[in-house]
Write a protein that holds these residues in place. Structure first.
Motif, short mmCIF file in Angstrom:
data_model
loop_
_atom_site.label_atom_id
_atom_site.label_comp_id
_atom_site.label_asym_id
_atom_site.label_seq_id
_atom_site.Cartn_x
_atom_site.Cartn_y
_atom_site.Cartn_z
N ASP B 126 -15.76 0.01 15.39
CA ASP B 126 -14.62 -0.36 16.14
C ASP B 126 -13.58 0.57 16.17
O ASP B 126 -12.92 1.11 16.88
CB ASP B 126 -14.40 -1.51 16.05
CG ASP B 126 -15.38 -2.57 16.39
OD1 ASP B 126 -15.93 -2.36 17.28
OD2 ASP B 126 -15.61 -3.53 15.64
N GLU B 127 -13.09 1.13 14.87
CA GLU B 127 -11.99 1.96 14.65
C GLU B 127 -12.33 2.87 13.51
O GLU B 127 -12.92 2.66 12.48
CB GLU B 127 -10.68 1.15 14.37
CG GLU B 127 -9.56 1.96 14.50
CD GLU B 127 -8.25 0.93 14.59
OE1 GLU B 127 -7.14 1.72 14.31
OE2 GLU B 127 -8.32 -0.17 14.96
N ASP B 259 -20.67 -2.51 7.94
CA ASP B 259 -19.29 -2.92 8.26
C ASP B 259 -18.42 -1.74 7.99
O ASP B 259 -17.32 -1.56 8.73
CB ASP B 259 -18.84 -4.06 7.37
CG ASP B 259 -19.60 -5.15 7.58
OD1 ASP B 259 -19.77 -5.84 8.42
OD2 ASP B 259 -20.63 -5.47 6.68
N LYS B 286 -15.75 -2.15 11.33
CA LYS B 286 -15.68 -3.00 12.17
C LYS B 286 -14.29 -3.59 12.11
O LYS B 286 -13.36 -3.56 11.46
CB LYS B 286 -16.70 -4.04 11.63
CG LYS B 286 -18.10 -3.70 11.93
CD LYS B 286 -18.56 -3.56 13.23
CE LYS B 286 -19.99 -3.04 13.51
NZ LYS B 286 -20.95 -4.06 13.00
N LYS B 287 -14.10 -4.36 13.46
CA LYS B 287 -12.65 -5.09 13.81
C LYS B 287 -12.05 -5.77 12.59
O LYS B 287 -10.85 -5.58 12.50
CB LYS B 287 -12.83 -5.73 14.84
CG LYS B 287 -12.59 -5.13 16.36
CD LYS B 287 -12.45 -6.34 17.34
CE LYS B 287 -12.40 -5.57 19.04
NZ LYS B 287 -13.57 -4.88 19.34
N ALA B 290 -9.98 -3.36 10.47
CA ALA B 290 -9.20 -2.62 11.17
C ALA B 290 -7.80 -2.84 10.50
O ALA B 290 -7.08 -1.80 10.12
CB ALA B 290 -9.14 -2.73 12.54
#
Lengths: 447, 481
Positions: B126-127, B259, B286-287, B290
């Motif tokens: 995600d980031e 992850d 993963k979110k 973050a």
């Protein structure tokens, strides 16, 4: 079709698949369970190298590249002789791997040995490794090395050290059983009274920097004596160009010296790659992090070079290694060596003096700007702190719009320092630029 | 060859400095000055040009030799990438951190942001932070993020699990963050032993670090199950991205339960190794992880489209390097991805896997293949057949040097006796692979017919085999004088 850097023709691929005994390349991916296969992948379509370069030119143009730079903070705008790009740009250096196979890597190995020798000569210490990532991580590695050597768990850190480096140090040590005592600066200098009060026989090391974040240069010889008497070590961070004239870490009594090598022939490049250096007294060599090149002989008695004392490293010792570092910044260290060779012995001292001359001139000119005072608590090298009659941040923002990066405002990094500005003047800044800085500052302060 | 210091002549100068346009400053106080000038070389520019040019010729490199070095992905480094990086040479990193500074660095910040988005897309994360400066630095950053995650949840965690085939940096990075290591042996089927893994897992495990495909070049078919078990103990899955070159567009680590991931841009994304660095080790998460990413973090303001810098937040692990990472390396990786695009990257992985399987099939009759399975981007042989004649993997390595090939990785992974780990990469032609295969077969034949011939190899290099014991004993790591 063969494309970009994948050279096979369809015919060649058919021949290869036949040898393997499969019908298609896709069959080779059969070990990946079908339900795990990627469903999305959204990158843009590719393009030629010409279109790619044009796109990169567009991105580069979307940055203001012709600023007049009076900022430092660990990275410095220095001249880079043409030989640095040409020699370090030889593909035999930059497309080589880590020199684990010494017979076909003598070029890299000898160059790194010469680099280590240059770092030893600059710092006055006995041993150097073949580079670390950058100055901030080198400070953290130096601190961890001191913890190992002394088997103690407490560090005294001068608050005048670059704030990013202190932040990296704290981040590295956050999950370990280490007490970090940070000594708040006293007029831009190490608070020696507080240091004396905090120093005890549990202290592994005192960490200091010169020139420090305020630009001040201090002699830490007395600090070295005090920490040695308590059974700990002195770790100094230093700006290598300044070491052209300043007392070396060894002369101050440092046990471990670290720093960032960007100023030695590496472009600013928005903060990287540069390299970190670390040097130490010989007794501590087995506690050094990272790769070290050593001299030896071959079967015929001919001089040659190898990676040595590898039993300290992660690929042998795994979790018991002195550090997890594997890739370092070898090519940047090579640039450092080529830079130091091109500038040479007297040249580095001349370069250092030229930096100081420019900064002293800038000091004298800025002191004439109404309301501006220069921090006078200690001698400086090519950076110094001025106090403005109003908060520095908006003034810097205003000058930035006029193409001048006037300095680093300290308010963001130190409590109560809103009016302070650190100005850096390297040999690249002309008298005309310095005079313009003063004029524009005066103008900005009037508004 | 002489050292550069041995060519010094007192008083000789290389590069001239500009004439000063300001007055001489008064001297610094004597107690701040060094007692003597550092003894750097005193040579002419031509002296040094010859010296370093001749030194460079004592190296193998990708541009001069085939480098089938397993686990290292020594692919060709496109020249246009070097040109692209030079476009950003004069950009000072502090500029972006000045008040109003991000406005004058939108190109650089935008490139870093987009690169992060692309890497997240390739890996299913995600980031991404681009701050870590090398693969191992990324591993350490990733484990710090995991530690921060557990701390925030109040989890008491003590261990990190690694397979015995893992890169040495995995356990070393976990130890840097204060974890103890649990090592799981490899099963006869070539992957982490699933039963032993199940037995070892407990509530105090913070993370499981996997390389997938693993260092034997095999894709672990149980990876989803391994991830599910880890998650059932609230342990996070860490992906060592060293072998990503095998799977781009085929499988995304984030989709199979990982992850946290680090990438080695100097492996998969075509940036040069530089004789040992600089690399770059961006980390994707993963979110849920973050909020812990290091500062400064590049944030897109959706309304204005401007890129801003977040300088601090309460959850961050802090900072793992001075600025934004090895930016010059990132420029090259970005240009590489822009140039190859989606289809190009898929083709990279396909041809890397094709080349490795081709070599594996052709060398199988000559060298023992401990795990005879379809491999991904690399294959691992053992020199055990040759050892029966007294010829070791290292001897074959030295034979290859004489033939103009950089040797494959030998003696790694540690779990294969006399390991020879071959990673051809996608950029090599069939002709190059065939020539290499012939030389490997020649080595195998020679091991049978004349094993003694290996003893004094290599013979064609500037030096013969070097005395490593003497180097370690004498510790001569800088030249005297």
């Amino acid at each position: 079709m063969s494309s970009h850097y994948c050279p096979h023709t369809p015919e060649e691929m058919r021949e290869m698949l036949a040898v393997i005994g499969v019908q298609s390349v896709e069959e080779l991916f059969a070990p990946i369970p079908a339900e795990l296969r990627a469903k999305t992948f959204n990158l843009p379509p590719g393009m030629s190298e010409f279109e790619t370069f044009a796109a990169m030119q567009g991105i580069a143009a979307d940055n203001q590249r012709d600023l007049s730079l009076f900022i430092g903070g660990g990275f410095y705008d220095h001249l880079i002789p043409a030989v640095v790009d040409h020699l370090a740009g030889r593909a035999e250096f930059y497309t080589a791997y880590t020199p684990y196979q010494p017979e076909c890597s003598q070029g890299t190995l000898q160059a790194l040995f010469e680099y280590q020798s240059a770092i030893c000569r600059l710092t006055g210490l006995d041993v150097s490794n073949a580079s670390l990532y950058d100055g901030a991580t080198a400070l953290a590695e130096g601190a961890m090395m001191a913890l190992r050597v002394t088997n103690r768990h407490r560090l005294l850190v001068d608050g005048c050290i670059n704030p990013f480096a202190r932040k990296v140090l704290r981040t590295y040590l956050a999950n370990l059983d280490v007490e970090i005592v940070e000594l708040a600066p006293l007029d831009g200098l190490l608070n020696r009274e507080e240091l004396a009060a905090e120093l005890d026989d549990r202290t592994a090391a005192v960490l200091v920097q010169y020139p420090n974040m305020f630009g001040c240069v201090e002699d830490f010889s007395a600090v070295a004596q005090e920490i040695h008497a308590a059974g700990g070590l002195l770790v100094t961070a230093a700006y290598p160009v300044a070491l052209g004239i300043l007392k070396s870490p060894a002369e101050m009594g440092a046990d471990i010296a670290v720093g960032d090598g960007q100023s030695l022939g590496n472009p600013l490049s928005f903060g990287g790659p540069s390299f970190g250096f670390i040097a130490a007294r010989k007794a501590f060599i087995r506690n050094m992090p990272g790769r070290i090149v050593g001299e030896t002989v071959d079967k015929n008695g001919k001089r040659g070079f190898v990676l040595t004392l590898q039993a300290r490293e992660q690929h042998i010792k795994r979790h018991k290694a002195t550090s997890n570092i594997c890739s370092n910044q070898s090519l940047c260290a090579l640039r450092g060596l080529i830079f130091l060779t091109a500038i040479g012995k007297t040249g580095l001292a001349d370069l250092a003096r030229l930096n100081r001359d420019k900064a002293e001139y800038a000091k004298s000119v800025l002191a004439t700007v109404p309301g501006v005072t220069v921090l006078q608590t200690a001698p400086t090298f090519n950076e110094f702190t001025v106090s403005l009659p109003k908060p520095a941040a908006p003034v810097v923002a205003a000058l930035l719009e006029k193409g001048i990066a006037a300095g680093v405002p300290l308010g963001q990094y130190y409590e109560g320092a809103e009016s302070l500005l650190v100005v850096t003047v390297t040999e690249k800044r002309s008298k005309v630029e310095i005079d313009l800085l003063a004029r524009m500052l005066e103008e900005a302060l009037c508004n | 060859m002489q050292l550069i210091y041995e060519q010094s002549v007192p008083g000789r100068r290389g590069v001239m400095l500009p004439t000063s346009d300001v007055p001489l400053a008064p001297h610094l106080p004597v107690h701040l000055l060094r007692s003597e000038v550092a003894a750097l070389p005193e040579v002419s520019e031509l002296d040094m040009v010859r010296h370093f040019t001749n030194l460079s010729r004592r190296n193998f490199s990708v541009d001069t030799n085939f480098y089938p070095l397993g686990s290292c992905t020594m692919k060709y480094n496109a020249k246009v990438l070097e040109n692209a990086a030079n476009l950003f040479a004069s950009l000072h990193p502090m500029t972006a951190l000045l008040p109003g500074g991000s406005a004058v660095c939108q190109g650089a910040l935008g490139m870093l942001y987009d690169l992060g988005q692309w890497l997240a897309d390739v890996t299913g994360m995600d980031e991404v932070t681009t701050q870590p400066l090398a693969g191992a630095h990324g591993e350490m950053t990733g484990i710090m993020l995991i530690a921060a995650y557990h701390k925030a949840k109040g989890n008491r965690k003590k261990y990190v699990v690694v397979p015995d085939s893992s890169h040495g940096t995995n356990p070393a990075s976990a130890a840097m963050v204060g974890y103890e290591i649990i090592t799981i042996p490899t099963a006869p089927y070539g992957d982490m032993d699933l039963e032993l893994y199940k037995q070892a897992m407990n509530n105090e495990v913070a993370a499981v670090m996997m390389t997938c495909p693993n260092t034997l070049g095999l894709f672990n078919p149980h990876i989803k199950e391994i991830a599910d078990i880890a998650h059932s103990f609230d342990a996070l899955m860490y992906y060592d991205g060293a072998n990503l070159n095998a799977i781009m567009g085929k499988v995304r680590p984030g989709d199979v339960g990982f992850d946290v991931i680090h990438l080695n841009l100097h492996k998969t994304f075509g940036t040069p190794h530089g004789g040992g660095g600089p690399g770059a080790g961006p980390v994707g998460v993963k979110k849920g992880l973050a909020p812990f990413l290091p500062m400064p973090r590049i944030v897109l303001d959706e309304q204005s489209g401007d890129l801003l810098l977040e300088l601090d937040n309460p959850a961050t692990i802090g900072r793992t390097a001075s600025f934004f990472g090895n930016f010059g390396v990132m420029v090259k990786a970005y240009a590489y991805m822009l140039m190859l695009g989606r289809a190009g990257l898929v083709q990279v992985s396909e041809q890397a896997v094709l080349n490795a399987n081709y070599i594996k099939e052709r060398l199988k009759p000559w060298y023992e293949l401990p795990f005879d399975l379809t491999c991904m981007h690399e294959c691992v042989f053992s020199a055990s057949k040759q050892l029966a004649h007294g010829v070791h993997a290292i001897d074959i390595a030295k034979f290859l040097i004489d033939k103009g090939y950089h040797p494959p990785t030998v003696y790694f992974p540690l779990i294969v006796k006399e390991a020879i780990m071959i990673e051809p990469t996608e950029t090599e032609s069939k002709a190059t692979l065939d020539a290499f295969i012939e030389v490997m077969i020649e080595a195998a034949s020679l091991a049978e017919s004349d094993p003694a011939a290996f003893a004094d190899m290599p013979r064609t290099m500037p030096v013969t085999r070097l005395d490593e014991t003497k180097a370690a004993r004498e510790q001569q790591v800088c030249c005297s004088g």
